[in-house]
Design an enzyme around this catalytic site. Structure first.
Site, PDB file in Angstrom:
ATOM      1  N   SER A   1       0.827  -1.202   0.000  1.00 55.09           N
ATOM      2  CA  SER A   1       0.000   0.000   0.000  1.00 55.09           C
ATOM      3  C   SER A   1       0.864   1.255   0.000  1.00 55.09           C
ATOM      4  CB  SER A   1      -0.966  -0.022   1.184  1.00 55.09           C
ATOM      5  OG  SER A   1      -1.858   1.065   1.139  1.00 55.09           O
TER       6      SER A   1
ATOM      7  N   HIS B   1     -11.117   4.819   2.839  1.00 57.87           N
ATOM      8  CA  HIS B   1     -11.561   3.533   2.309  1.00 57.87           C
ATOM      9  C   HIS B   1     -13.076   3.618   2.144  1.00 57.87           C
ATOM     10  CE1 HIS B   1      -8.000   0.951   2.396  1.00 57.87           C
ATOM     11  NE2 HIS B   1      -7.655   1.551   3.514  1.00 57.87           N
TER      12      HIS B   1
END
Length: 456
Positions: free
Chosen positions: A103, A336
């Site tokens: 990530s 998210h």
């Protein structure tokens, strides 16, 4: 000897290459993944893999595939992809999956995000602990799989075009007004997926920043949660007079938004905006939010006839609540965003499409739209290193005798509508503080009071 407990975290695998995560480790995890799914009665005759732009990704993905093939599973290699492209593959093909990415972590890291069929999460309580234990036994035995003993097959299959087509069926951008959009990919996977999704046939002028895939991140860290990493995007939006700026993290599963003035739009505001769009399509639906998103999210959801459900921080908790409640959408403070239309998984690209559709479907600038959702002042997440997190949280409780909720750490609710959450990190001796209040002055005062207790 490598200790997997140091790299197998609550939700994924994350470690430095090659001392913590290397090909023998990846191979052992591939074998353990298939073994664990089968032991739980969860189909594992075929799995799908993808990797991001980090240099170590292809070798780790191949080693993992060899481990899975040694257990008799066939492997479909999607190759380069974002994390949400891997979730798409898992969902549309109904296969377990493994995404090789760290990530937003620095270049020396890599990792693995695992999911079951239909993009269902794999976390500590849903198989990751068993996978770690099985892989540790395999590693400790020193056994490697000879190339000639791979029982499962191998197939390469690009899914980028199908992924883009699927997303554009979920959000129609064909009738929006023309928009100029600056996109900062941070040398991450947004540089691969954005051209496929937004690059042609739409009334969008895309101004790219750092689309070159480079896992060394030569321009800035691919972590837009840190304000310093938004500076280039903000400057470009102002310099070009763009309507909006988008910033993706390294694996492009998170999307951050900047308005036409170059000001960041908080993920809580984006959550509320997208929630309104989803509730217009599905009146009365459930919307998930974690406990450190702004109070504006449940307020807006209720005002538009929806049912807000509050959950702990973390994608495994959000996804579990999405499944349990049948929620249409969920959002977190970390940008998210989760969609029922996307197998309950998180996708920054789909959130970006909704934001573009909202902005382009009316004449006002993004700053004017966002203002209707900006009711409170928030501190953002502030980390403090403490020797004993439990003792320090107890000290905070004593210092602030107010109503306390223990869903995730401790959330303190004050009579004036302010709140503060203090929760420990899963992996480090850190306490994370989030504060929200009706005014910026009250937020700053409460933040400083709480930090004085936490850091003394």
């Amino acid at each position: 000897m490598i200790d997997l407990s140091r790299i197998v975290k609550a939700y994924d695998v994350r470690g430095t290459v090659p001392d913590q995560l290397n090909e023998p480790v990846a191979e052992a995890l591939g074998r353990a993944f298939v073994q664990t799914l089968r032991s739980r009665g969860e189909f594992a005759e075929k799995i799908v893999t993808a990797h991001d732009m980090r240099a170590s990704g292809p070798a780790l993905a191949t080693a993992f595939a060899n481990g899975a093939r040694a257990e008799g599973a066939d492997v479909l290699e999607a190759g380069l992809g974002s994390t949400d492209l891997l979730y798409y593959a898992s969902g549309v093909l109904d296969l377990p999956g493994a995404m090789f990415t760290a990530s937003h972590n620095p270049a020396q890291y890599n990792g693995i995000k695992l999911c079951k069929q239909g993009a269902k999460p794999v976390g500590q309580d849903t198989g990751l602990t068993e996978i770690r234990e099985r892989a540790q036994q395999i590693l400790d035995s020193g056994a490697r799989v000879p190339e000639g003993e791979l029982k499962g097959g191998l197939e390469q299959y690009s899914l980028l075009e199908r992924y883009a087509t699927h997303l554009l069926k979920l959000v129609d951008l064909s009738d929006i007004r023309p928009l100029t959009v600056v996109v900062d990919a941070g040398n991450g996977m947004g540089g691969y997926t954005v051209p496929a999704v937004l690059g042609s046939g739409l009334p969008l002028t895309i101004i790219p920043l750092y689309f070159e895939l480079d896992g060394t991140f030569p321009n800035h860290e691919a972590n837009p949660l840190e304000p310093a990493n938004l500076v280039d995007l903000q400057a470009k939006v102002r310099a070009t007079g763009a309507d909006i700026g988008l910033a993706f993290d390294g694996d492009a599963d998170r999307c951050f938004v900047v308005d036409e003035r170059g000001e960041a739009v908080s993920p809580s505001v984006i959550t509320a905006m997208v929630a309104v769009r989803e509730l217009a399509k599905d009146p009365g639906a459930t919307i998930i939010h974690n406990l450190i998103t702004s109070k504006v999210v449940p307020e807006i959801v209720r005002e538009h006839g929806g049912e807000p459900v509050r959950t702990r921080v973390g994608h495994s908790f959000i996804k579990a609540e999405m499944a349990r409640t049948g929620a249409v959408f969920g959002g977190e403070h970390s940008a998210h965003y989760y969609f029922r239309d996307f197998w309950g998984a998180d996708t920054g690209m789909l959130a970006a499409l909704h934001t573009l559709a909202l902005l382009g479907g009316q004449p006002a600038p993004l700053s004017a739209l966002a203002k209707d959702y900006e009711r409170y002042a928030a501190s953002g997440e502030i980390n403090s290193t403490v020797p004993d997190t439990a003792a320090k949280m107890a000290e905070v409780e004593q210092a602030f005798p107010v109503e306390i909720d223990r869903l995730d750490g401790i959330t303190l609710s004050f009579p004036d509508g302010s709140w503060a959450n203090v929760r420990p990190s899963n992996t480090e001796p850190l306490l994370r503080l989030n504060v929200e209040a009706p005014t910026a002055e009250r937020m700053a005062a409460l933040r400083d009071e709480m930090l004085a207790v936490i850091r003394r």
